[in-house]
Design a protein around this motif. Structure first.
Motif, short mmCIF file in Angstrom:
data_model
loop_
_atom_site.label_atom_id
_atom_site.label_comp_id
_atom_site.label_asym_id
_atom_site.label_seq_id
_atom_site.Cartn_x
_atom_site.Cartn_y
_atom_site.Cartn_z
N ASP A 135 5.31 -4.09 -11.92
CA ASP A 135 4.19 -4.77 -12.56
C ASP A 135 3.58 -5.74 -11.56
O ASP A 135 4.06 -5.92 -10.45
N SER A 136 2.51 -6.39 -11.97
CA SER A 136 1.81 -7.30 -11.06
C SER A 136 2.71 -8.46 -10.64
O SER A 136 2.62 -8.94 -9.51
N GLN A 137 3.59 -8.89 -11.52
CA GLN A 137 4.51 -9.98 -11.18
C GLN A 137 5.44 -9.56 -10.04
O GLN A 137 5.69 -10.33 -9.11
N ALA A 138 5.93 -8.35 -10.09
CA ALA A 138 6.81 -7.85 -9.04
C ALA A 138 6.07 -7.74 -7.70
O ALA A 138 6.63 -8.02 -6.64
N LEU A 139 4.81 -7.35 -7.75
CA LEU A 139 4.04 -7.21 -6.51
C LEU A 139 3.68 -8.55 -5.89
O LEU A 139 3.40 -8.62 -4.70
N ARG A 140 3.71 -9.61 -6.67
CA ARG A 140 3.39 -10.94 -6.14
C ARG A 140 4.45 -11.44 -5.16
O ARG A 140 4.22 -12.41 -4.44
N GLN A 141 5.61 -10.78 -5.14
CA GLN A 141 6.66 -11.15 -4.20
C GLN A 141 6.28 -10.77 -2.77
O GLN A 141 6.93 -11.21 -1.83
N PHE A 142 5.28 -9.95 -2.63
CA PHE A 142 4.91 -9.39 -1.33
C PHE A 142 3.52 -9.85 -0.92
O PHE A 142 2.67 -10.15 -1.76
N VAL A 143 3.30 -9.83 0.38
CA VAL A 143 1.99 -10.09 0.95
C VAL A 143 1.54 -8.78 1.60
O VAL A 143 2.33 -8.15 2.31
N PRO A 144 0.31 -8.37 1.38
CA PRO A 144 -0.14 -7.15 2.06
C PRO A 144 -0.33 -7.42 3.55
O PRO A 144 -0.83 -8.47 3.93
N CYS A 145 0.08 -6.49 4.38
CA CYS A 145 -0.12 -6.68 5.81
C CYS A 145 -1.50 -6.13 6.21
O CYS A 145 -2.10 -5.34 5.48
N ALA A 146 -1.96 -6.58 7.34
CA ALA A 146 -3.28 -6.18 7.82
C ALA A 146 -3.33 -4.67 8.03
O ALA A 146 -2.37 -4.06 8.50
N HIS A 147 -4.46 -4.10 7.69
CA HIS A 147 -4.66 -2.67 7.86
C HIS A 147 -6.10 -2.40 8.25
O HIS A 147 -6.95 -3.29 8.18
N ALA A 148 -6.35 -1.20 8.65
CA ALA A 148 -7.71 -0.77 8.99
C ALA A 148 -8.05 0.44 8.13
O ALA A 148 -7.16 1.12 7.62
N THR A 149 -9.32 0.68 7.99
CA THR A 149 -9.77 1.86 7.26
C THR A 149 -10.54 2.74 8.24
O THR A 149 -11.56 2.31 8.81
N ARG A 150 -10.04 3.92 8.44
CA ARG A 150 -10.70 4.83 9.38
C ARG A 150 -11.80 5.59 8.65
O ARG A 150 -11.84 5.66 7.43
N GLU A 151 -12.69 6.15 9.43
CA GLU A 151 -13.75 6.99 8.87
C GLU A 151 -13.15 8.32 8.44
O GLU A 151 -12.22 8.83 9.08
N PRO A 152 -13.65 8.90 7.36
CA PRO A 152 -13.12 10.22 6.96
C PRO A 152 -13.48 11.29 7.98
O PRO A 152 -14.53 11.21 8.63
N THR A 153 -12.58 12.25 8.10
CA THR A 153 -12.88 13.40 8.96
C THR A 153 -14.00 14.20 8.30
O THR A 153 -14.35 13.97 7.14
#
Length: 181
Positions: A61-79
């Protein structure tokens, strides 16, 4: 599914007088074990992506996900193939919208027709989501300190949360990012 549950020795009770033919699974522990085993098998492929950790949870649930921080990511262009599929999905979605509108305007319509449109729209949305998720990329340094949770969504589909950083790993990730910058 229910067949696998029955094959594993689970008892399925049915209500003979229910028009919906409801089924009740009587062995919750068996059901949880089977679901966990299936998720663990799927987690194996995710583990091969190089994450520091992969965790299987039956629910998140959202409470469980609050234990984590999202790490930096990139979004590539679709093939070209991915973009072509996204365009085809958009066209089909527009066609389904027109069919749904025509169905609403019709003096008589079958609930089965509406259900078929709804099911195909759900399939299109699931495919779109999968393509967009595949466009997200993480650096190797980030993967070395971040992880993944493999779970089951409210709709009963497999859901994968990638790029999660535990509080204990956050400082190490920050240090690793500074070294590569």
């Amino acid at each position: 599914g229910i067949e696998a549950y029955g094959d594993a020795g689970g008892v399925v009770r049915r209500d003979l007088f229910d028009d919906e033919q409801s089924r009740f699974l009587s062995d919750a522990a068996l059901l949880e074990r089977l679901a966990t085993e299936k998720l663990a098998a799927l987690a194996g492929a995710v583990r091969d992506e190089g994450w520091a950790w992969v965790e299987v949870r039956l629910s998140v649930d959202s409470q469980a996900l609050r234990q984590f921080v999202p790490c930096a990511h990139a979004t590539r262009e679709p093939t070209a193939a991915e973009q072509e599929e996204l365009d085809a999905l958009a066209r089909r979605s527009a066609e389904l919208y027109q069919q749904a509108q025509a169905l609403e305007d019709a003096p008589e319509w079958s609930p089965d027709e509406a259900e078929l449109i709804d099911l195909e729209e759900r399939d299109i949305e699931a495919r779109r989501k999968a393509i967009h998720e595949s466009l997200t990329t993480w650096a190797l340094e980030a993967r070395a300190h971040a992880g993944v949770i493999v779970t089951i969504s409210r709709e009963g589909d497999v859901e994968v949360f990638r790029g999660l950083v535990r509080e204990a790993d956050r400082k190490a990730l920050t240090a690793a990012t500074r070294l590569t910058s």
